[in-house]
Design an enzyme around this catalytic site. Sequence first.
Site, PDB file in Angstrom:
ATOM      1  N   LYS A  14      -2.784  -6.850   0.756  1.00 30.09           N
ATOM      2  CA  LYS A  14      -2.365  -6.616   2.253  1.00 30.09           C
ATOM      3  C   LYS A  14      -2.154  -5.235   2.260  1.00 30.09           C
ATOM      4  O   LYS A  14      -2.878  -4.556   3.416  1.00 30.09           O
ATOM      5  CB  LYS A  14      -1.038  -7.238   2.768  1.00 30.09           C
ATOM      6  CG  LYS A  14      -1.241  -8.816   3.027  1.00 30.09           C
ATOM      7  CD  LYS A  14       0.417  -9.021   3.533  1.00 30.09           C
ATOM      8  CE  LYS A  14       1.545  -8.786   2.809  1.00 30.09           C
ATOM      9  NZ  LYS A  14       1.777  -9.616   1.721  1.00 30.09           N
ATOM     10  N   ARG A  89       7.117 -12.743   9.022  1.00 32.60           N
ATOM     11  CA  ARG A  89       7.202 -13.679   7.789  1.00 32.60           C
ATOM     12  C   ARG A  89       7.867 -14.853   8.049  1.00 32.60           C
ATOM     13  O   ARG A  89       8.005 -15.795   7.175  1.00 32.60           O
ATOM     14  CB  ARG A  89       8.090 -12.649   6.753  1.00 32.60           C
ATOM     15  CG  ARG A  89       7.076 -12.307   5.532  1.00 32.60           C
ATOM     16  CD  ARG A  89       8.117 -11.526   4.516  1.00 32.60           C
ATOM     17  NE  ARG A  89       7.722 -11.304   3.354  1.00 32.60           N
ATOM     18  CZ  ARG A  89       7.017 -10.243   2.855  1.00 32.60           C
ATOM     19  NH1 ARG A  89       6.607  -9.425   3.746  1.00 32.60           N
ATOM     20  NH2 ARG A  89       6.950  -9.995   1.552  1.00 32.60           N
ATOM     21  N   ARG A 128       1.290  -4.949 -11.677  1.00 29.23           N
ATOM     22  CA  ARG A 128       1.799  -4.065 -10.873  1.00 29.23           C
ATOM     23  C   ARG A 128       3.275  -3.520 -11.079  1.00 29.23           C
ATOM     24  O   ARG A 128       3.782  -2.403 -11.175  1.00 29.23           O
ATOM     25  CB  ARG A 128       1.784  -4.550  -9.164  1.00 29.23           C
ATOM     26  CG  ARG A 128       2.193  -3.297  -8.261  1.00 29.23           C
ATOM     27  CD  ARG A 128       2.063  -3.796  -6.855  1.00 29.23           C
ATOM     28  NE  ARG A 128       3.031  -4.893  -6.503  1.00 29.23           N
ATOM     29  CZ  ARG A 128       3.175  -5.418  -5.108  1.00 29.23           C
ATOM     30  NH1 ARG A 128       2.123  -5.155  -4.420  1.00 29.23           N
ATOM     31  NH2 ARG A 128       4.122  -6.147  -4.833  1.00 29.23           N
ATOM     32  N   ARG A 134       8.212  -1.522  -9.664  1.00 33.92           N
ATOM     33  CA  ARG A 134       8.816  -2.174  -8.639  1.00 33.92           C
ATOM     34  C   ARG A 134       9.849  -3.141  -9.122  1.00 33.92           C
ATOM     35  O   ARG A 134       9.248  -4.221  -9.728  1.00 33.92           O
ATOM     36  CB  ARG A 134       8.011  -2.570  -7.566  1.00 33.92           C
ATOM     37  CG  ARG A 134       8.160  -2.188  -6.238  1.00 33.92           C
ATOM     38  CD  ARG A 134       7.013  -2.661  -5.400  1.00 33.92           C
ATOM     39  NE  ARG A 134       7.413  -4.098  -4.743  1.00 33.92           N
ATOM     40  CZ  ARG A 134       6.825  -4.523  -3.607  1.00 33.92           C
ATOM     41  NH1 ARG A 134       5.663  -3.796  -3.118  1.00 33.92           N
ATOM     42  NH2 ARG A 134       7.077  -5.773  -3.187  1.00 33.92           N
ATOM     43  N   ARG A 145       9.299 -15.330  -4.867  1.00 29.89           N
ATOM     44  CA  ARG A 145       8.669 -14.763  -3.597  1.00 29.89           C
ATOM     45  C   ARG A 145       7.362 -15.705  -3.201  1.00 29.89           C
ATOM     46  O   ARG A 145       7.265 -15.822  -1.924  1.00 29.89           O
ATOM     47  CB  ARG A 145       8.156 -13.391  -3.946  1.00 29.89           C
ATOM     48  CG  ARG A 145       9.114 -12.523  -3.951  1.00 29.89           C
ATOM     49  CD  ARG A 145       8.962 -11.051  -4.575  1.00 29.89           C
ATOM     50  NE  ARG A 145       7.685 -10.181  -4.060  1.00 29.89           N
ATOM     51  CZ  ARG A 145       7.205  -9.705  -4.804  1.00 29.89           C
ATOM     52  NH1 ARG A 145       7.484  -9.486  -6.104  1.00 29.89           N
ATOM     53  NH2 ARG A 145       6.197  -8.896  -4.502  1.00 29.89           N
TER      54      ARG A 145
HETATM   55  P1  ADP Z   1       5.238  -8.200  -1.008  1.00 29.63           P
HETATM   56  O1  ADP Z   1       4.076  -8.552  -0.034  1.00 29.63           O
HETATM   57  O2  ADP Z   1       4.459  -7.912  -2.220  1.00 29.63           O
HETATM   58  O3  ADP Z   1       6.317  -9.238  -1.361  1.00 29.63           O
HETATM   59  P2  ADP Z   1       6.531  -6.384   0.525  1.00 29.63           P
HETATM   60  O4  ADP Z   1       6.664  -5.158   0.351  1.00 29.63           O
HETATM   61  O5  ADP Z   1       5.748  -7.068   1.833  1.00 29.63           O
HETATM   62  O6  ADP Z   1       5.832  -7.232  -0.612  1.00 29.63           O
HETATM   63  O7  ADP Z   1       8.052  -7.067   0.682  1.00 29.63           O
HETATM   64  C1  ADP Z   1       9.110  -7.008  -0.308  1.00 29.63           C
HETATM   65  C2  ADP Z   1      10.354  -7.685   0.058  1.00 29.63           C
HETATM   66  O8  ADP Z   1      10.778  -7.106   1.071  1.00 29.63           O
HETATM   67  C3  ADP Z   1      10.069  -9.117   0.310  1.00 29.63           C
HETATM   68  O9  ADP Z   1      10.224 -10.109  -0.785  1.00 29.63           O
HETATM   69  C4  ADP Z   1      11.271  -9.225   1.195  1.00 29.63           C
HETATM   70  O10 ADP Z   1      12.711  -9.360   0.500  1.00 29.63           O
HETATM   71  C5  ADP Z   1      11.527  -8.158   1.931  1.00 29.63           C
HETATM   72  N1  ADP Z   1      10.611  -8.190   3.214  1.00 29.63           N
HETATM   73  C6  ADP Z   1       9.689  -7.413   3.643  1.00 29.63           C
HETATM   74  N2  ADP Z   1       9.195  -7.729   4.663  1.00 29.63           N
HETATM   75  C7  ADP Z   1       9.956  -8.911   5.319  1.00 29.63           C
HETATM   76  C8  ADP Z   1      10.353  -9.455   6.349  1.00 29.63           C
HETATM   77  N3  ADP Z   1       9.156  -9.147   7.451  1.00 29.63           N
HETATM   78  N4  ADP Z   1      11.226 -10.452   6.458  1.00 29.63           N
HETATM   79  C9  ADP Z   1      12.164 -10.454   5.655  1.00 29.63           C
HETATM   80  N5  ADP Z   1      11.936  -9.804   4.639  1.00 29.63           N
HETATM   81  C10 ADP Z   1      11.115  -8.855   4.308  1.00 29.63           C
END
Ligand code: ADP
Length: 196
Positions: A14, A89, A128, A134, A145
């Site tokens: 994404k 989300r 990654r 990360r 996740r």
């Molecule tokens: P990925 O899509 O690889 O999980 P992101 O960078 O989108 O990576 O998100 C990393 C973490 O940040 C998530 O696992 C969550 O803990 C938090 N996070 C990101 N966006 C949201 C959201 N919209 N609502 C709740 N937690 C979020």
Amino acid sequence: MLNIVLFGPPGSGKGTQAVKLAKKYNLVHISTGDLLRSEVANQTKLGLEAKKIMDAGELVPDEIVIGMIKKQLEEHKAGKGFIFDGFPRTVEQARELRKALTDYDERVTMEISLDVPREELLKRLVKRGEESGRSDDNEETINNRIDVYERQTIPVTYYYEKMHKHVAVDGIGTIEQIFKRIVKEVEGFEKYHQPE
Ligand code: ADP
């Protein structure tokens, strides 16, 4: 405005596609993951709280991410539109986004889901983690996740499906191939769906 929700499991690509789309259509790219990681890097109170949750692979509370999004909408309301990456989300976040956009007489144009099978996600994320360091890209957190995604986040696609705004795209291929598929959907969608 063109407001696109780019949707998909962790590791679906994404973020990469969001950057390309933002450039092509001159949109503001909002990644809640990036916003949260910047809070963590700056060691703010919010960041310290969020880090624990992110490292466990759980979702940060809705109020926190919704607050961050509202701030971004206000800052960039004069722009051509937004790409939402990693947000909404939960269905609650999707409802709040709708309300917040309505305050600006705006709406989500469409939601595009990247489809990638679980085995492929695991492979990509472990890789990654080795490259970027990360802290949430380790096998245990990754599995959690993906579980959280299936349980709490997939329902967001049904929310947009009901509004006839959901489109799925095959997320396997090169970055350029996938980008072309997404662009085709955006252009087809704009042509056939006039604002309600
Ligand atoms: P990925 O899509 O690889 O999980 P992101 O960078 O989108 O990576 O998100 C990393 C973490 O940040 C998530 O696992 C969550 O803990 C938090 N996070 C990101 N966006 C949201 C959201 N919209 N609502 C709740 N937690 C979020």
